[in-house]
Write a protein that holds these residues in place. Sequence first.
Motif, PDB file in Angstrom:
ATOM      1  N   SER A  14     -13.856  -1.830   7.836  1.00  0.00           N
ATOM      2  CA  SER A  14     -13.299  -1.078   6.715  1.00  0.00           C
ATOM      3  C   SER A  14     -13.761   0.372   6.791  1.00  0.00           C
ATOM      4  CB  SER A  14     -13.760  -1.693   5.391  1.00  0.00           C
ATOM      5  OG  SER A  14     -15.164  -1.492   5.222  1.00  0.00           O
ATOM      6  N   MET A  15     -13.061   1.235   6.088  1.00  0.00           N
ATOM      7  CA  MET A  15     -13.448   2.643   6.052  1.00  0.00           C
ATOM      8  C   MET A  15     -14.871   2.799   5.533  1.00  0.00           C
ATOM      9  SD  MET A  15     -11.018   4.705   7.162  1.00  0.00           S
ATOM     10  CE  MET A  15     -10.943   6.251   6.254  1.00  0.00           C
ATOM     11  N   LEU A  41      -3.035   2.200   9.142  1.00  0.00           N
ATOM     12  CA  LEU A  41      -2.031   1.263   8.626  1.00  0.00           C
ATOM     13  C   LEU A  41      -1.939   1.257   7.103  1.00  0.00           C
ATOM     14  CD1 LEU A  41      -2.733  -1.779  10.999  1.00  0.00           C
ATOM     15  CD2 LEU A  41      -1.063   0.065  11.285  1.00  0.00           C
ATOM     16  N   ASN A  42      -2.699   2.121   6.467  1.00  0.00           N
ATOM     17  CA  ASN A  42      -2.699   2.167   4.999  1.00  0.00           C
ATOM     18  C   ASN A  42      -2.340   3.549   4.471  1.00  0.00           C
ATOM     19  OD1 ASN A  42      -3.437  -0.582   4.214  1.00  0.00           O
ATOM     20  ND2 ASN A  42      -5.366  -0.163   5.266  1.00  0.00           N
ATOM     21  N   GLY A  43      -1.367   4.178   5.140  1.00  0.00           N
ATOM     22  CA  GLY A  43      -0.801   5.406   4.610  1.00  0.00           C
ATOM     23  C   GLY A  43      -1.496   6.691   5.023  1.00  0.00           C
ATOM     24  N   LEU A  44      -2.509   6.628   5.898  1.00  0.00           N
ATOM     25  CA  LEU A  44      -3.240   7.828   6.326  1.00  0.00           C
ATOM     26  C   LEU A  44      -3.579   8.718   5.134  1.00  0.00           C
ATOM     27  CD1 LEU A  44      -1.021   7.059   8.748  1.00  0.00           C
ATOM     28  CD2 LEU A  44      -2.138   8.975   9.837  1.00  0.00           C
ATOM     29  N   ASN A  45      -4.230   8.131   4.151  1.00  0.00           N
ATOM     30  CA  ASN A  45      -4.529   8.811   2.892  1.00  0.00           C
ATOM     31  C   ASN A  45      -5.690   9.787   3.077  1.00  0.00           C
ATOM     32  OD1 ASN A  45      -5.579   9.423   0.251  1.00  0.00           O
ATOM     33  ND2 ASN A  45      -4.387   7.696  -0.533  1.00  0.00           N
ATOM     34  N   ILE A  46      -5.377  11.071   3.118  1.00  0.00           N
ATOM     35  CA  ILE A  46      -6.408  12.082   3.371  1.00  0.00           C
ATOM     36  C   ILE A  46      -7.393  12.163   2.213  1.00  0.00           C
ATOM     37  CG2 ILE A  46      -6.822  14.546   3.734  1.00  0.00           C
ATOM     38  CD1 ILE A  46      -4.320  14.672   5.367  1.00  0.00           C
ATOM     39  N   GLU A  47      -6.909  12.005   0.980  1.00  0.00           N
ATOM     40  CA  GLU A  47      -7.828  12.061  -0.164  1.00  0.00           C
ATOM     41  C   GLU A  47      -8.827  10.918  -0.111  1.00  0.00           C
ATOM     42  OE1 GLU A  47      -8.070  14.679  -2.093  1.00  0.00           O
ATOM     43  OE2 GLU A  47      -6.481  15.468  -0.809  1.00  0.00           O
ATOM     44  N   SER A  48      -8.370   9.751   0.309  1.00  0.00           N
ATOM     45  CA  SER A  48      -9.287   8.624   0.476  1.00  0.00           C
ATOM     46  C   SER A  48     -10.289   8.900   1.594  1.00  0.00           C
ATOM     47  CB  SER A  48      -8.492   7.352   0.786  1.00  0.00           C
ATOM     48  OG  SER A  48      -9.354   6.270   1.052  1.00  0.00           O
ATOM     49  N   LEU A  49      -9.810   9.492   2.682  1.00  0.00           N
ATOM     50  CA  LEU A  49     -10.699   9.855   3.788  1.00  0.00           C
ATOM     51  C   LEU A  49     -11.760  10.847   3.323  1.00  0.00           C
ATOM     52  CD1 LEU A  49     -11.422   9.775   6.799  1.00  0.00           C
ATOM     53  CD2 LEU A  49      -9.628  11.478   7.206  1.00  0.00           C
ATOM     54  N   LYS A  50     -11.350  11.846   2.571  1.00  0.00           N
ATOM     55  CA  LYS A  50     -12.311  12.822   2.031  1.00  0.00           C
ATOM     56  C   LYS A  50     -13.340  12.146   1.134  1.00  0.00           C
ATOM     57  CE  LYS A  50      -9.270  16.894   2.052  1.00  0.00           C
ATOM     58  NZ  LYS A  50      -8.539  17.847   1.166  1.00  0.00           N
ATOM     59  N   LYS A  51     -12.889  11.149   0.393  1.00  0.00           N
ATOM     60  CA  LYS A  51     -13.810  10.433  -0.504  1.00  0.00           C
ATOM     61  C   LYS A  51     -14.915   9.746   0.294  1.00  0.00           C
ATOM     62  CE  LYS A  51     -13.050   6.259  -1.828  1.00  0.00           C
ATOM     63  NZ  LYS A  51     -12.479   4.999  -2.382  1.00  0.00           N
ATOM     64  N   TRP A  52     -14.536   9.073   1.386  1.00  0.00           N
ATOM     65  CA  TRP A  52     -15.539   8.379   2.185  1.00  0.00           C
ATOM     66  C   TRP A  52     -16.482   9.363   2.866  1.00  0.00           C
ATOM     67  CZ3 TRP A  52     -16.091   3.927   0.446  1.00  0.00           C
ATOM     68  CH2 TRP A  52     -15.014   3.093   0.120  1.00  0.00           C
ATOM     69  N   ILE A  53     -15.949  10.487   3.315  1.00  0.00           N
ATOM     70  CA  ILE A  53     -16.790  11.511   3.941  1.00  0.00           C
ATOM     71  C   ILE A  53     -17.804  12.045   2.938  1.00  0.00           C
ATOM     72  CG2 ILE A  53     -16.777  13.822   4.977  1.00  0.00           C
ATOM     73  CD1 ILE A  53     -13.998  13.086   6.146  1.00  0.00           C
ATOM     74  N   ALA A  54     -17.344  12.283   1.700  1.00  0.00           N
ATOM     75  CA  ALA A  54     -18.248  12.794   0.657  1.00  0.00           C
ATOM     76  C   ALA A  54     -19.280  11.747   0.243  1.00  0.00           C
ATOM     77  CB  ALA A  54     -17.433  13.239  -0.554  1.00  0.00           C
ATOM     78  N   MET A  55     -18.879  10.489   0.249  1.00  0.00           N
ATOM     79  CA  MET A  55     -19.779   9.422  -0.190  1.00  0.00           C
ATOM     80  C   MET A  55     -20.873   9.150   0.843  1.00  0.00           C
ATOM     81  SD  MET A  55     -18.697   5.616  -1.550  1.00  0.00           S
ATOM     82  CE  MET A  55     -17.635   6.370  -2.769  1.00  0.00           C
ATOM     83  N   TYR A  56     -20.523   9.316   2.129  1.00  0.00           N
ATOM     84  CA  TYR A  56     -21.481   9.067   3.204  1.00  0.00           C
ATOM     85  C   TYR A  56     -21.552  10.295   4.113  1.00  0.00           C
ATOM     86  CZ  TYR A  56     -21.081   4.199   1.711  1.00  0.00           C
ATOM     87  OH  TYR A  56     -21.091   3.033   0.975  1.00  0.00           O
ATOM     88  N   PRO A  57     -22.129  11.402   3.620  1.00  0.00           N
ATOM     89  CA  PRO A  57     -22.141  12.637   4.423  1.00  0.00           C
ATOM     90  C   PRO A  57     -23.003  12.485   5.669  1.00  0.00           C
ATOM     91  CG  PRO A  57     -23.532  12.854   2.477  1.00  0.00           C
ATOM     92  CD  PRO A  57     -22.809  11.557   2.329  1.00  0.00           C
ATOM     93  N   THR A  58     -22.560  13.131   6.737  1.00  0.00           N
ATOM     94  CA  THR A  58     -23.315  13.151   7.988  1.00  0.00           C
ATOM     95  C   THR A  58     -24.114  14.451   8.079  1.00  0.00           C
ATOM     96  OG1 THR A  58     -21.311  13.986   9.059  1.00  0.00           O
ATOM     97  CG2 THR A  58     -21.770  11.638   9.266  1.00  0.00           C
TER      98      THR A  58
END
Length: 272
Positions: A14-15, A41-58
């Motif tokens: 999962s993301m 396969l789930n719409g390439l949701n950029i806002e969702s991607l940004k959310k995961w990046i913000a939640m788990y910053p590198t």
Amino acid sequence: MDISFSSMFFHDASMEDIFQAPGLCGSDTLEFWLETPDFWLNGLNIESLKKWIAMYPTKIPLSVHAPVLDLNPCSINPDVREVSIQWIIRSIYLAEQIGASICTIHPGRRTAKRPPSITDYQRLGHMLDCLEEIVDDLSVKVAIENMEPAVNALLTAPDEIMKLLDERSWLCFTFDFAHAMDSGPDIVRSFVEIGEPELVNIHLSGGKNGKLHGPVSGDTKVSTFLSKIKENGYNGQVTLEINDLVLPRELSYSEKITFMAQEIAWLKKSMR
């Protein structure tokens, strides 16, 4: 050097599991493959991607790998060529939107299993012309990758890469060690001597029994290579690009975390 790993190692995760993995494994960042199923396969949701990046910053900005699995910008089919180029452009814009440092792209290949012709290189040039039209206003670095020496592959030799980099000042280079390894140490050395600032990322993996993209720990060819890039003063990214399918058995998510943490620990120790 900054240590990263390819999200393809966690291809079916999962993301959330993918983006928490760098912190669990001890890496500095992550190379995110857009063809990750939970994203692709789930719409390439950029806002969702940004959310995961913000939640788990590198520790440093992540990088992106443009899609390649069904695409070929040098295809004999003009429709396939154009849709491939559009997906590369879309990937670069996406990388810019999420604040990625690098977007790695592939050059494509001749459709027939025959040596590339001048036409294939002209198609590669057309792709790069299209990218050149968009990169001026972007901060993400676009890096083209060398390919393995297959009969129909483009950009397998150092002089091909150097020619492109000389002609296009905006273009950077991602060196894939596994793709070059079977061509011998002289070819690997020539690729690395391209050096910074053009060389911005190294895809690193081991290889045994004819299988590419295996573990790096204990691989003497990898150890020798690490000594060479240290000697050259390389300070860019090193990305572990390990294919979980070449391992002796299927690993669970927790086992993959343990495995990747061990590979990263070995890499850090080897680079001291």
